[in-house]
Design a protein around this motif. Structure first.
Motif, PDB file in Angstrom:
ATOM      1  N   MET A 157       0.825  -1.209   0.000  1.00  0.00           N
ATOM      2  CA  MET A 157       0.000   0.000   0.000  1.00  0.00           C
ATOM      3  C   MET A 157       0.860   1.259   0.000  1.00  0.00           C
ATOM      4  O   MET A 157       0.510   2.276  -0.610  1.00  0.00           O
ATOM      5  CB  MET A 157      -0.946  -0.011   1.199  1.00  0.00           C
ATOM      6  N   HIS A 158       2.016   1.211   0.647  1.00  0.00           N
ATOM      7  CA  HIS A 158       2.935   2.347   0.622  1.00  0.00           C
ATOM      8  C   HIS A 158       3.433   2.604  -0.799  1.00  0.00           C
ATOM      9  O   HIS A 158       3.494   3.756  -1.254  1.00  0.00           O
ATOM     10  CB  HIS A 158       4.109   2.077   1.561  1.00  0.00           C
ATOM     11  N   ILE A 159       3.763   1.537  -1.516  1.00  0.00           N
ATOM     12  CA  ILE A 159       4.206   1.680  -2.908  1.00  0.00           C
ATOM     13  C   ILE A 159       3.092   2.271  -3.766  1.00  0.00           C
ATOM     14  O   ILE A 159       3.341   3.085  -4.674  1.00  0.00           O
ATOM     15  CB  ILE A 159       4.669   0.311  -3.458  1.00  0.00           C
ATOM     16  N   LEU A 160       1.841   1.889  -3.486  1.00  0.00           N
ATOM     17  CA  LEU A 160       0.706   2.422  -4.240  1.00  0.00           C
ATOM     18  C   LEU A 160       0.322   3.834  -3.810  1.00  0.00           C
ATOM     19  O   LEU A 160      -0.574   4.438  -4.408  1.00  0.00           O
ATOM     20  CB  LEU A 160      -0.505   1.492  -4.085  1.00  0.00           C
ATOM     21  N   GLY A 161       0.970   4.355  -2.766  1.00  0.00           N
ATOM     22  CA  GLY A 161       0.687   5.715  -2.310  1.00  0.00           C
ATOM     23  C   GLY A 161      -0.537   5.843  -1.434  1.00  0.00           C
ATOM     24  O   GLY A 161      -1.125   6.927  -1.346  1.00  0.00           O
ATOM     25  N   LEU A 162      -0.930   4.762  -0.748  1.00  0.00           N
ATOM     26  CA  LEU A 162      -2.110   4.781   0.115  1.00  0.00           C
ATOM     27  C   LEU A 162      -1.705   5.065   1.562  1.00  0.00           C
ATOM     28  O   LEU A 162      -0.621   4.690   1.996  1.00  0.00           O
ATOM     29  CB  LEU A 162      -2.854   3.452   0.016  1.00  0.00           C
ATOM     30  N   SER A 163      -2.586   5.712   2.330  1.00  0.00           N
ATOM     31  CA  SER A 163      -2.252   6.244   3.643  1.00  0.00           C
ATOM     32  C   SER A 163      -2.533   5.260   4.767  1.00  0.00           C
ATOM     33  O   SER A 163      -3.197   4.228   4.579  1.00  0.00           O
ATOM     34  CB  SER A 163      -3.058   7.520   3.904  1.00  0.00           C
ATOM     35  N   ALA A 164      -2.061   5.615   5.984  1.00  0.00           N
ATOM     36  CA  ALA A 164      -2.383   4.837   7.182  1.00  0.00           C
ATOM     37  C   ALA A 164      -3.878   4.833   7.444  1.00  0.00           C
ATOM     38  O   ALA A 164      -4.437   3.832   7.915  1.00  0.00           O
ATOM     39  CB  ALA A 164      -1.639   5.413   8.391  1.00  0.00           C
ATOM     40  N   ALA A 165      -4.559   5.950   7.140  1.00  0.00           N
ATOM     41  CA  ALA A 165      -6.009   6.003   7.325  1.00  0.00           C
ATOM     42  C   ALA A 165      -6.707   4.996   6.417  1.00  0.00           C
ATOM     43  O   ALA A 165      -7.677   4.342   6.820  1.00  0.00           O
ATOM     44  CB  ALA A 165      -6.533   7.407   7.049  1.00  0.00           C
ATOM     45  N   ALA A 166      -6.215   4.849   5.181  1.00  0.00           N
ATOM     46  CA  ALA A 166      -6.797   3.866   4.263  1.00  0.00           C
ATOM     47  C   ALA A 166      -6.599   2.451   4.786  1.00  0.00           C
ATOM     48  O   ALA A 166      -7.520   1.624   4.759  1.00  0.00           O
ATOM     49  CB  ALA A 166      -6.172   4.007   2.869  1.00  0.00           C
ATOM     50  N   LEU A 167      -5.398   2.163   5.299  1.00  0.00           N
ATOM     51  CA  LEU A 167      -5.137   0.839   5.857  1.00  0.00           C
ATOM     52  C   LEU A 167      -6.025   0.585   7.072  1.00  0.00           C
ATOM     53  O   LEU A 167      -6.620  -0.493   7.210  1.00  0.00           O
ATOM     54  CB  LEU A 167      -3.660   0.717   6.249  1.00  0.00           C
ATOM     55  N   GLY A 168      -6.141   1.573   7.955  1.00  0.00           N
ATOM     56  CA  GLY A 168      -6.994   1.413   9.126  1.00  0.00           C
ATOM     57  C   GLY A 168      -8.444   1.185   8.747  1.00  0.00           C
ATOM     58  O   GLY A 168      -9.141   0.369   9.354  1.00  0.00           O
ATOM     59  N   ALA A 169      -8.927   1.909   7.718  1.00  0.00           N
ATOM     60  CA  ALA A 169     -10.313   1.744   7.272  1.00  0.00           C
ATOM     61  C   ALA A 169     -10.540   0.358   6.684  1.00  0.00           C
ATOM     62  O   ALA A 169     -11.542  -0.304   6.988  1.00  0.00           O
ATOM     63  CB  ALA A 169     -10.662   2.818   6.245  1.00  0.00           C
ATOM     64  N   SER A 220      -5.793  -3.381  14.718  1.00  0.00           N
ATOM     65  CA  SER A 220      -5.223  -4.410  13.844  1.00  0.00           C
ATOM     66  C   SER A 220      -3.696  -4.359  13.907  1.00  0.00           C
ATOM     67  O   SER A 220      -3.086  -3.289  13.874  1.00  0.00           O
ATOM     68  CB  SER A 220      -5.676  -4.172  12.398  1.00  0.00           C
ATOM     69  N   HIS A 221      -3.062  -5.527  13.967  1.00  0.00           N
ATOM     70  CA  HIS A 221      -1.613  -5.560  14.083  1.00  0.00           C
ATOM     71  C   HIS A 221      -0.897  -5.279  12.771  1.00  0.00           C
ATOM     72  O   HIS A 221       0.338  -5.175  12.759  1.00  0.00           O
ATOM     73  CB  HIS A 221      -1.164  -6.880  14.702  1.00  0.00           C
ATOM     74  N   THR A 222      -1.634  -5.116  11.682  1.00  0.00           N
ATOM     75  CA  THR A 222      -1.004  -4.569  10.479  1.00  0.00           C
ATOM     76  C   THR A 222      -0.519  -3.144  10.742  1.00  0.00           C
ATOM     77  O   THR A 222       0.434  -2.687  10.108  1.00  0.00           O
ATOM     78  CB  THR A 222      -1.979  -4.569   9.288  1.00  0.00           C
ATOM     79  N   LEU A 223      -1.166  -2.442  11.687  1.00  0.00           N
ATOM     80  CA  LEU A 223      -0.705  -1.105  12.045  1.00  0.00           C
ATOM     81  C   LEU A 223       0.605  -1.155  12.825  1.00  0.00           C
ATOM     82  O   LEU A 223       1.391  -0.208  12.780  1.00  0.00           O
ATOM     83  CB  LEU A 223      -1.785  -0.365  12.841  1.00  0.00           C
ATOM     84  N   MET A 224       0.879  -2.256  13.522  1.00  0.00           N
ATOM     85  CA  MET A 224       2.195  -2.441  14.128  1.00  0.00           C
ATOM     86  C   MET A 224       3.258  -2.589  13.046  1.00  0.00           C
ATOM     87  O   MET A 224       4.367  -2.041  13.161  1.00  0.00           O
ATOM     88  CB  MET A 224       2.197  -3.684  15.031  1.00  0.00           C
ATOM     89  N   ILE A 225       2.926  -3.327  11.988  1.00  0.00           N
ATOM     90  CA  ILE A 225       3.868  -3.487  10.881  1.00  0.00           C
ATOM     91  C   ILE A 225       4.140  -2.131  10.230  1.00  0.00           C
ATOM     92  O   ILE A 225       5.291  -1.785   9.929  1.00  0.00           O
ATOM     93  CB  ILE A 225       3.320  -4.486   9.842  1.00  0.00           C
ATOM     94  N   LEU A 226       3.074  -1.356  10.016  1.00  0.00           N
ATOM     95  CA  LEU A 226       3.233  -0.026   9.432  1.00  0.00           C
ATOM     96  C   LEU A 226       4.084   0.864  10.334  1.00  0.00           C
ATOM     97  O   LEU A 226       4.950   1.608   9.863  1.00  0.00           O
ATOM     98  CB  LEU A 226       1.861   0.610   9.194  1.00  0.00           C
ATOM     99  N   ALA A 227       3.840   0.796  11.662  1.00  0.00           N
ATOM    100  CA  ALA A 227       4.622   1.600  12.597  1.00  0.00           C
ATOM    101  C   ALA A 227       6.107   1.253  12.508  1.00  0.00           C
ATOM    102  O   ALA A 227       6.976   2.138  12.445  1.00  0.00           O
ATOM    103  CB  ALA A 227       4.117   1.375  14.022  1.00  0.00           C
ATOM    104  N   ALA A 228       6.408  -0.048  12.495  1.00  0.00           N
ATOM    105  CA  ALA A 228       7.803  -0.465  12.400  1.00  0.00           C
ATOM    106  C   ALA A 228       8.428  -0.008  11.085  1.00  0.00           C
ATOM    107  O   ALA A 228       9.573   0.469  11.060  1.00  0.00           O
ATOM    108  CB  ALA A 228       7.901  -1.986  12.531  1.00  0.00           C
ATOM    109  N   GLY A 233      -6.112   4.584  13.079  1.00  0.00           N
ATOM    110  CA  GLY A 233      -5.689   5.054  11.759  1.00  0.00           C
ATOM    111  C   GLY A 233      -5.967   6.535  11.546  1.00  0.00           C
ATOM    112  O   GLY A 233      -5.127   7.277  11.026  1.00  0.00           O
ATOM    113  N   LEU A 234      -7.157   6.990  11.951  1.00  0.00           N
ATOM    114  CA  LEU A 234      -7.520   8.403  11.771  1.00  0.00           C
ATOM    115  C   LEU A 234      -6.703   9.311  12.690  1.00  0.00           C
ATOM    116  O   LEU A 234      -6.233  10.375  12.263  1.00  0.00           O
ATOM    117  CB  LEU A 234      -9.012   8.593  12.001  1.00  0.00           C
ATOM    118  N   LEU A 235      -6.527   8.915  13.964  1.00  0.00           N
ATOM    119  CA  LEU A 235      -5.697   9.707  14.864  1.00  0.00           C
ATOM    120  C   LEU A 235      -4.254   9.778  14.362  1.00  0.00           C
ATOM    121  O   LEU A 235      -3.601  10.825  14.446  1.00  0.00           O
ATOM    122  CB  LEU A 235      -5.734   9.109  16.273  1.00  0.00           C
ATOM    123  N   TRP A 236      -3.769   8.676  13.848  1.00  0.00           N
ATOM    124  CA  TRP A 236      -2.412   8.617  13.288  1.00  0.00           C
ATOM    125  C   TRP A 236      -2.263   9.635  12.156  1.00  0.00           C
ATOM    126  O   TRP A 236      -1.298  10.403  12.108  1.00  0.00           O
ATOM    127  CB  TRP A 236      -2.177   7.203  12.775  1.00  0.00           C
TER     128      TRP A 236
END
Length: 411
Positions: A46-58, A243-251, A381-384
């Motif tokens: 998603m980072h390569i596609l230019g999508l945000s943390a809010a999109a991942l959280g949603a 979701s722990h995908t947000l942990m991956i994004l954080a790292a 995701g939104l707070l981030w």
């Protein structure tokens, strides 16, 4: 605690490590190998596609919510029809096939579609499978059976990210398009994913049982009061359990400045594999301990570990703590608390509910968890995105801490 579900038990309950328990453990290993491969690589893709943390959280929150609402209907249906196995097999098939849709994504739409289909299957199969698992063992060995199942589940969740990292390492140096190695990896999810449905169909046996005549809302109203009080703590904790995908994004974000985006993605996926090693390693011991010591206190302790994990990520962003050792510690804590959560919530549910309402109870618990997942992933995701990662993880830590306190007190 007096057990309410000793009747209508499957004939395979004579020994806890029986064909059904092994079959369901192997099924979950294969299923998780497929969808955790996709999960580990999704933030980088998603980072390569230019999508945000809010999109991942949603995407994560909405798909988790769909999964959980389906659990309520699927659990009741498995009680109503008296047939759990066909529902479980169909759910594993949908999840196994859906992750490959990510390979065609150019934006968030197909990612959302794949996640929704996959998590619909995950939702509809969960209560039916957990009810079969509870019916396949004696009340005294449920903790071990659920712990064994979660360990198998998580071994797959270790294998999947490692395969994903290996495919990226193999394919990335030769790829003109940085997204292409991710697309190839997503196709590989079909092999273990569809294999899980075949394994469940061939290995798991279901004893015939009479269908329930209780209507949907009547079955929910019939659930015991102690179980409903238990859900208060579960639901409050779930409001912060992102979701722990947000942990991956954080790292990945923390590691990008010193290592670059590509290496940071690979390291973050390896950290997620480490997370799952501890998830797998803790699941059976936690379940076995709960058979001896009781489940409520252990589960509340696990919830407390969840709050500490979120607080650790808050500190990482606040003080720029991006060392591998520190992040590894956070992923270890994250994997350990999920082992407490997954092994003990399921076992405790079967302690509190009669066998003819097990499917409905697992479905309702899943729905409560799903509402929490939706709110927590959207909120984090939104707070981030709108405020900061510090604000996002502060919300998660405080909410999970409150959930732990409630579970300690509510009886």
């Amino acid at each position: 605690m007096t057990d309410l579900s000793e009747t209508s038990r499957s004939p395979s309950a004579a020994g806890w490590l029986n064909r059904n328990v092994v079959g369901m453990g192997l099924t979950s290993l294969l299923s998780d190998a497929g969808h955790e491969l996709a999960t580990a690589l999704l933030p980088g893709f998603m980072h390569i596609l230019g999508l945000s943390a809010a999109a991942l959280g949603a995407i994560e929150g909405i798909s988790d919510a769909v999964s959980s609402f389906v659990k309520l209907a699927g659990g009741w249906l498995s009680d109503r029809t008296g047939r759990r196995k066909p529902i479980a097999v169909g759910g594993y098939f949908l999840t196994g096939a859906a992750m490959s849709l990510f390979a065609f994504a150019e934006g968030w739409g197909l990612i959302m579609a794949g996640r929704l289909v996959g998590w619909f299957g995950r939702g509809i199969r969960g209560p039916a499978r957990d009810s079969l698992l509870a019916e396949s063992v004696s009340p005294e060995t449920r903790g071990r059976a659920f712990g064994f199942h979660r360990a198998g589940d998580t071994i797959g969740a270790i294998i999947g990210p490692l395969i994903g990292v290996g495919l990226l390492a193999l394919l990335s140096p030769h790829a003109a398009d940085p997204a292409r190695p991710f697309r190839v990896a997503f196709f590989w999810t079909l092999l273990p994913g569809l294999g899980s449905a075949v394994t469940f169909a061939l290995m798991v046996r279901e004893a015939r049982r009479p269908p329930s005549q209780v209507k949907f809302w009547a079955s929910i109203r019939s659930l015991p009061a102690p179980f409903m009080r238990f859900l208060v703590g579960v639901g409050t904790f779930g409001l912060g359990d992102f979701s722990h995908t947000l942990m991956i994004l954080a790292a990945a974000q923390l590691l990008t400045p010193p290592h670059g985006a590509s290496a940071a993605t690979e390291i973050a996926a390896l950290l997620f594999a480490l997370h799952n090693v501890f998830y797998a390693g803790a699941s059976y011991p936690v379940g076995a301990l709960s058979d001896r010591w009781g489940r409520r206190g252990l589960l509340a302790s696990g919830y407390l570990l969840g709050a500490l994990t979120a607080a650790g990520f808050l500190a990482a962003f606040l003080w720029h703590l991006a060392s591998f050792a520190y992040l590894a510690l956070l992923f270890i804590l994250g994997g350990t608390y999920v082992a407490f959560q997954d092994a003990l919530e399921g076992a405790m549910t079967s302690d509190l509910v009669p066998v003819n309402l097990l499917g409905t109870a697992y479905g309702l618990r899943g729905t409560v968890n799903g509402v929490g997942d939706l709110i927590s992933s959207l909120a984090v995701g939104l707070l981030w995105t709108a405020v900061s990662p510090v604000a996002a993880f502060l919300y998660a830590a405080v909410t999970m801490l409150v959930g732990s306190a409630i579970l300690w007190r509510v009886r």
